[in-house]
Design an enzyme around this catalytic site. Sequence first.
Site, PDB file in Angstrom:
ATOM      1  N   GLU A  49       3.774   4.403  -0.460  1.00  0.00           N
ATOM      2  CA  GLU A  49       3.336   4.508  -1.990  1.00  0.00           C
ATOM      3  C   GLU A  49       1.976   5.004  -1.929  1.00  0.00           C
ATOM      4  O   GLU A  49       1.624   5.830  -3.001  1.00  0.00           O
ATOM      5  CB  GLU A  49       3.374   3.094  -2.682  1.00  0.00           C
ATOM      6  CG  GLU A  49       4.942   2.600  -2.629  1.00  0.00           C
ATOM      7  CD  GLU A  49       5.489   1.761  -1.377  1.00  0.00           C
ATOM      8  OE1 GLU A  49       6.402   1.063  -1.663  1.00  0.00           O
ATOM      9  OE2 GLU A  49       4.484   1.597  -0.379  1.00  0.00           O
ATOM     10  N   PHE A 111       9.613 -13.416  -6.132  1.00  0.00           N
ATOM     11  CA  PHE A 111       9.685 -12.604  -4.962  1.00  0.00           C
ATOM     12  C   PHE A 111       9.197 -11.008  -5.524  1.00  0.00           C
ATOM     13  O   PHE A 111       9.500 -10.555  -6.368  1.00  0.00           O
ATOM     14  CB  PHE A 111      11.078 -12.225  -4.420  1.00  0.00           C
ATOM     15  CG  PHE A 111      11.336 -11.098  -3.102  1.00  0.00           C
ATOM     16  CD1 PHE A 111      10.694 -11.727  -2.057  1.00  0.00           C
ATOM     17  CD2 PHE A 111      11.891 -10.081  -3.535  1.00  0.00           C
ATOM     18  CE1 PHE A 111      10.649 -10.585  -0.899  1.00  0.00           C
ATOM     19  CE2 PHE A 111      12.051  -9.263  -2.355  1.00  0.00           C
ATOM     20  CZ  PHE A 111      11.369  -9.642  -1.248  1.00  0.00           C
ATOM     21  N   GLN A 112       8.217 -10.615  -4.543  1.00  0.00           N
ATOM     22  CA  GLN A 112       7.653  -9.332  -4.880  1.00  0.00           C
ATOM     23  C   GLN A 112       6.810  -9.232  -6.186  1.00  0.00           C
ATOM     24  O   GLN A 112       6.813  -8.099  -6.914  1.00  0.00           O
ATOM     25  CB  GLN A 112       8.792  -8.092  -4.746  1.00  0.00           C
ATOM     26  CG  GLN A 112       9.184  -7.880  -3.116  1.00  0.00           C
ATOM     27  CD  GLN A 112       9.699  -6.731  -2.960  1.00  0.00           C
ATOM     28  OE1 GLN A 112      10.236  -6.066  -3.767  1.00  0.00           O
ATOM     29  NE2 GLN A 112       9.537  -6.245  -1.436  1.00  0.00           N
ATOM     30  N   LYS A 161      12.193  -5.499 -14.641  1.00  0.00           N
ATOM     31  CA  LYS A 161      13.479  -4.874 -14.052  1.00  0.00           C
ATOM     32  C   LYS A 161      14.608  -5.356 -15.513  1.00  0.00           C
ATOM     33  O   LYS A 161      15.425  -4.360 -15.382  1.00  0.00           O
ATOM     34  CB  LYS A 161      13.864  -5.672 -13.045  1.00  0.00           C
ATOM     35  CG  LYS A 161      15.244  -5.359 -12.415  1.00  0.00           C
ATOM     36  CD  LYS A 161      15.577  -5.746 -11.063  1.00  0.00           C
ATOM     37  CE  LYS A 161      17.003  -5.441 -10.567  1.00  0.00           C
ATOM     38  NZ  LYS A 161      17.182  -6.033  -9.147  1.00  0.00           N
ATOM     39  N   MET A 485     -18.048  11.124  10.897  1.00  0.00           N
ATOM     40  CA  MET A 485     -19.142  11.004  10.154  1.00  0.00           C
ATOM     41  C   MET A 485     -19.801   9.760  10.267  1.00  0.00           C
ATOM     42  O   MET A 485     -21.165   9.636  10.294  1.00  0.00           O
ATOM     43  CB  MET A 485     -18.845  11.115   8.569  1.00  0.00           C
ATOM     44  CG  MET A 485     -19.852  11.044   7.516  1.00  0.00           C
ATOM     45  SD  MET A 485     -21.127  12.641   7.850  1.00  0.00           S
ATOM     46  CE  MET A 485     -20.195  13.978   6.787  1.00  0.00           C
TER      47      MET A 485
END
Length: 577
Positions: A49, A111-112, A161, A485
């Site tokens: 993502e 969940f999630q 959802k 760096m």
Amino acid sequence: MEMNGGQALVKTLEREGTEVVFGLPGGAILPVYDPIIESPVRHILVRHEQGAGHMAEGYAHATGRPGVVMITSGPGATNGVTALCDAYMDSIPIVCITGQVPYAAIGTDAFQECDTTGITMAVTKHNFLVTEAQDIPRIIHEAFHIATTGRPGPVLVDIPKDIVDPRNPRSAMTWYEPTDDIMELPGYRPATAGDPELVRVAAEMICAAERPVLYVGGGILKSRAAAELLTLAELIDVPVVTTLMARGCFPDSHELCLGMPGMHGNYTAVTAMQRSDLLIALGARFDDRVTGRLDGFAPDAKVIHVDIDAAELGKVRMPDVAIQGDCKLIISDLIEAVRACGGAEAQADRRAWRSTISGWQERHPLTYEQSEPGELLKPQYVLEVLRDSTPDDTIVTSGVGQHQMWASQYWRFDHPYTWINSGGLGTMGFSVPAAIGAKVGMPDRMVWAVDGDGCFQMTAQELVTASMERIPIKVALFNNAYLGMVRQWQEMFYEERYSEVYLSYEIPDYVKWAEAMGCVALRVESPEEVAPAIAKANEIDDRPVVLEFRSSAGENVYPMVPAGQSNSDIVVDPSQR
């Protein structure tokens, strides 16, 4: 027209002119992925993502249109936070749509589930939690408006959802055409026009200044003001410095261009700002990487500061004249005001200033020593060959670190929107996905990603996306086996105590890895191999290409202003000391 929330969401994206969505499906956002099958909107399936977010950024940088991300709830949303923060810091317009658990389950540790709007509040321009399907068209329309107006930035829309799932009664809604007339955005009134009296005062200050510098930031690109900037600079005959986020907004080949200022800017740009008597700051925010130690920055300079975001005016350096508004409009006003004062003929005598600047340029050009036979490559040399072997309008993206600074220093940017990098947040791993997004937005342009081995290992999996989607980006991978760096800082400031910065020249095998991801890959180890390898890469246009350049680990970026010190303490290349 009756439909469900998922259909309404996709239809609204189409209405907003969305060409492509970068995303990864998951349970909470899954209902939206069904109607997108029938949509003309292209969906690009990413491998992480964060990559989706950086692709959207690259797309927005290159095209000027908002990038769109669609990801799921919980870890999907949290994986996208880095890209949101990156876009927020660099004022990149993206709209991120995240799935959420059903509305009734919010707050139950389902969940999630995570508090996506709470987590992202500090790294978005605005965010929404949609609670009714009927609100989806309006809120998506508002999200696009907020992302692209005023100071651009990321906007997140979190959608439970159940209001997009056709199997749930809560998703039923009646389609309507959202318009600007129905937007309810209390307090959101972006100011674009500048105060005419302040513009007049600024014009008078410009005409009177003997050592002025145009200090130009990324706001010039966001307002599409490159043409106006060129007209102003030539009218008043004032040198221009272009920050890391503004490279390309003013042609590097122009005689007034001094290049990049800041911690790793060139000597002339840094010192001209430091010795100026007037800084004309246009769309720049006086970032700490530009100013160095603030109390030692440009001590004799008056400041004219133009920015669309009122919060930037006086935030770091108190201006003598502060003008809020859109850079394109205000520069046009400044041009007219300067002409009203007498134009080019009314400017102060700046011959001594031009002579001084010319002397700095002659004494302190960018420089490096070419590698000896048998030694590893110098990145600066590779970048010069790459620059000279590609079209002038090639789009270059970079990761973060030494290769980023060398790319900004040694490339010649004569066209706007050809340099894409992570400035404010400094996100390692930005380059490859940003290049993919840029190539999607500008398919007829050559796109090169300049990356380091440390950055590459963070997001290289998105080359699988590029291969599967036939997005033929090209990657110049500088493998110096170090976090370069960080190593440089440890060499200079930590008595060469190299703690946890060594990677490896051999592991992973970048050629095999790139080939496993569907790319053409070559390893380049000597100067005579550089040009032929680049020529071969330029000929390939049906898949991604990765060129691994084995480069010197001991090469440092100069000039450098040590952190916490004044720009007057700039350290130049050892050969110039």
